[in-house]
Every structure is written in structure tokens, then in C-alpha cells.
Motif scaffolding. Structure first.
Motif, short mmCIF file in Angstrom:
data_model
loop_
_atom_site.label_atom_id
_atom_site.label_comp_id
_atom_site.label_asym_id
_atom_site.label_seq_id
_atom_site.Cartn_x
_atom_site.Cartn_y
_atom_site.Cartn_z
N ILE A 123 0.84 -1.21 0.00
CA ILE A 123 0.00 0.00 0.00
C ILE A 123 0.87 1.25 0.00
O ILE A 123 0.55 2.24 -0.67
CB ILE A 123 -0.95 0.00 1.21
N GLY A 124 1.96 1.22 0.74
CA GLY A 124 2.81 2.40 0.85
C GLY A 124 3.41 2.85 -0.46
O GLY A 124 3.64 4.05 -0.67
N GLN A 125 3.66 1.92 -1.39
CA GLN A 125 4.26 2.31 -2.67
C GLN A 125 3.33 3.18 -3.51
O GLN A 125 3.80 3.94 -4.37
CB GLN A 125 4.64 1.05 -3.45
N TYR A 126 2.03 3.10 -3.23
CA TYR A 126 1.09 3.96 -3.95
C TYR A 126 0.84 5.27 -3.21
O TYR A 126 0.42 6.26 -3.81
CB TYR A 126 -0.23 3.23 -4.14
N LEU A 127 1.08 5.28 -1.90
CA LEU A 127 0.88 6.50 -1.12
C LEU A 127 2.08 7.43 -1.18
O LEU A 127 1.93 8.65 -1.13
CB LEU A 127 0.58 6.14 0.34
N THR A 128 3.28 6.85 -1.29
CA THR A 128 4.50 7.66 -1.29
C THR A 128 4.53 8.68 -2.43
O THR A 128 4.87 9.85 -2.21
CB THR A 128 5.74 6.76 -1.34
N PRO A 129 4.19 8.30 -3.68
CA PRO A 129 4.18 9.32 -4.75
C PRO A 129 3.20 10.45 -4.50
O PRO A 129 3.36 11.55 -5.04
CB PRO A 129 3.77 8.52 -6.00
N LEU A 130 2.19 10.20 -3.67
CA LEU A 130 1.21 11.25 -3.34
C LEU A 130 1.67 12.12 -2.18
O LEU A 130 0.95 13.03 -1.76
CB LEU A 130 -0.14 10.61 -3.01
N GLY A 131 2.84 11.83 -1.65
CA GLY A 131 3.36 12.61 -0.52
C GLY A 131 2.79 12.17 0.81
O GLY A 131 2.88 12.92 1.79
#
Length: 277
Positions: A123-131
Motif C-alpha cells: 500500500i505504501g508504494q502507492y501512497l508515497t508518490p502522493l506525498g
């Protein structure tokens, strides 16, 4: 008239055993912690409690536990409502999964949540690009406390919901009440004592939680360092006065908060005429 036989021994023996058991398990250990912390004196006590690092850890532990407990009250109540009022495929499985945080070792829960919400996690790999960073932040700590606290709310509210007669709602609807009025005037007052109990249990568990938090917290001083970790760190440094002082402060704050919650719960129970079993 012959005295009625009882399964358990008489009041005197039962009360004596209860007091002795509570003293050995609860009162004596807590008294030892208080005595150990008082031994440092007022100057040493103030020096320990005025440490910015300790105050930050206490603020983080109690703040995240409070937020997680409030979230669990809302969504735990909705989950309990679905389990009681609706029939759907997989209901028994969902009901069993609610108890999973009880049975799952806390370290396993922490590792699983960290692997999900880490910058390279599922899940974190999709949240990281969003800051948005979850792991190694207070957000991650809150999520971990939500995970381990949700069963307390569901299992406290669920029996009360089961006991509420649907005829009350049908009668209110027949008298012209809308859904919002039925929820706020009938259902919520009945559920209030159970909600407060679930909140208190989830909050108390969250304040002292250690295993599931240290992995996802990152344990950064002044940022993501929880109070239980501070106690462990002081014990590893053989600084027993500081460890016991932090523990006593957590105990006093938790006791005051839980006492206020119990007073509110007693008031709500008197209003509704119901008690939480």
C-alpha cells in the motif's frame, strides 16, 4: 428455615480470597512502582518529568491512543451494526476476523502493518508518490492502535445491539420519527454506555501497546518514540527510577481518564436504565 445452599463459599471467605488475589496481582506491584518512583525525591522527579523527550513520548502515546479509540468507536459501531442487523455471505468469517487482533501476536501485527505501509510496501508504494507517508510516522502508530483496538468496541457494542428490540424502532417510525431521530433519540442513548466502555478499553489498550507499534513507528526521538519504549530504554540503561517514574505518570493519567469515562458511563446508564454486562 434452613439456609439456602450456595455453590460458592460464604461472603467472608470469598471477599478475603478476592482481596488477597487483587493485592498480590495488582495492588502490591503497583505500590512497588510508586515507592520506587518516590525514592528519587521531588527534584529528581521533576527533572525526569520535565524532559522534553519524555513529554513528547507521552503526548504521542496518549494522543494516538485517543484518536484511534475515537475512530474505533465510529467504525466499530458500524461493524457491530452490520453483524447484528444484516445477513450476508461471509458474515461468520467476518465475525471471526474481528477477534483476530486478540489472538495474533502483537509483533506479527506490527511486522505485517509495516510491510504494508512502508514506502516499498503493497500500500505504501502507492501512497508515497502522493506525498503520504504512513510507516514511521504518528499516522502509522494510529493505524496500529486502530487494528488492535477494534475488537474491544465491536465485542462491547454487539451484545447491546442484539438486545435492542426492533419493535422500538418500528414504533418510533410509525409515530412519525425519521431515521436520524430514531438513531439519535432511541438507539444512541441505549448504546452510549457500551460505546463508552468500548472506548475506554480501546484507549487503555492503545496507551500501553508496545509490540505492534515499535515496528511501524520507527522509534525516532521526539517524533515517533512512544512512552512504553521510553520505559524499556530506561530499563536497559538500568535507570530504574526514570522507568518507574514514567510508568507512574502513565498510570495516573490513565486512571484519571478512565475514572472520568466511568463516571460518564454511570450517568448514561442511569438515564437509560441499562448497564453494560
Amino acid at each position: 428455615m434452613s439456609q439456602r445452599s450456595r455453590v460458592l463459599p460464604g461472603f467472608g471467605l470469598s471477599l478475603g480470597f478476592t482481596l488477597a488475589y487483587l493485592s498480590l496481582i495488582v495492588l502490591i506491584p503497583l505500590s512497588a512502582v510508586f515507592i520506587k518512583s518516590i525514592g528519587v525525591g521531588w527534584d529528581g522527579l521533576w527533572e525526569i518529568l520535565s524532559s522534553e523527550r519524555i513529554l513528547k513520548s507521552l503526548q504521542l502515546s496518549f494522543g494516538t491512543a485517543l484518536i484511534a479509540a475515537l475512530i474505533n468507536v465510529v467504525f466499530g459501531s458500524l461493524l457491530a451494526w452490520c453483524l447484528v442487523r444484516y445477513t450476508f455471505p461471509g458474515k461468520r468469517l467476518m465475525d471471526a476476523l474481528v477477534d483476530l487482533p486478540f489472538a495474533l501476536p502483537t509483533a506479527v501485527a506490527g511486522i505485517a502493518l509495516t510491510s504494508l505501509y512502508a514506502p516499498t510496501g503493497w500500500i505504501g508504494q502507492y501512497l508515497t508518490p502522493l506525498g503520504i507517508q504512513v510507516a514511521y510516522t504518528p499516522i502509522g502508530i494510529t493505524i496500529a492502535l486502530i487494528f488492535i483496538g477494534i475488537p474491544f468496541v465491536v465485542r462491547t457494542v454487539q451484545p447491546v445491539l442484539s438486545d435492542i428490540e426492533t419493535e422500538l424502532e418500528e414504533a418510533a417510525s410509525a409515530l412519525g420519527a425519521n431515521r436520524w431521530q430514531i438513531v439519535t433519540k432511541i438507539i444512541f442513548p441505549i448504546l452510549l454506555p457500551a460505546l463508552l466502555t468500548g472506548f475506554a478499553l480501546a484507549f487503555a489498550r492503545g496507551v500501553g501497546e508496545y509490540g505492534s507499534v515499535i515496528f511501524i513507528a520507527g522509534n525516532q526521538p521526539f517524533k515517533t518514540e512512544i512512552a512504553p519504549l521510553m520505559i524499556i530504554s530506561r530499563l536497559e540503561e538500568y535507570d530504574y527510577p526514570a522507568a518507574t517514574t514514567i510508568a507512574v505518570l502513565m498510570l495516573v493519567i490513565s486512571f484519571v481518564i478512565l475514572l472520568l469515562i466511568n463516571l460518564i458511563q454511570a450517568w448514561a446508564s442511569r438515564r437509560t436504565g441499562r448497564t453494560v454486562k
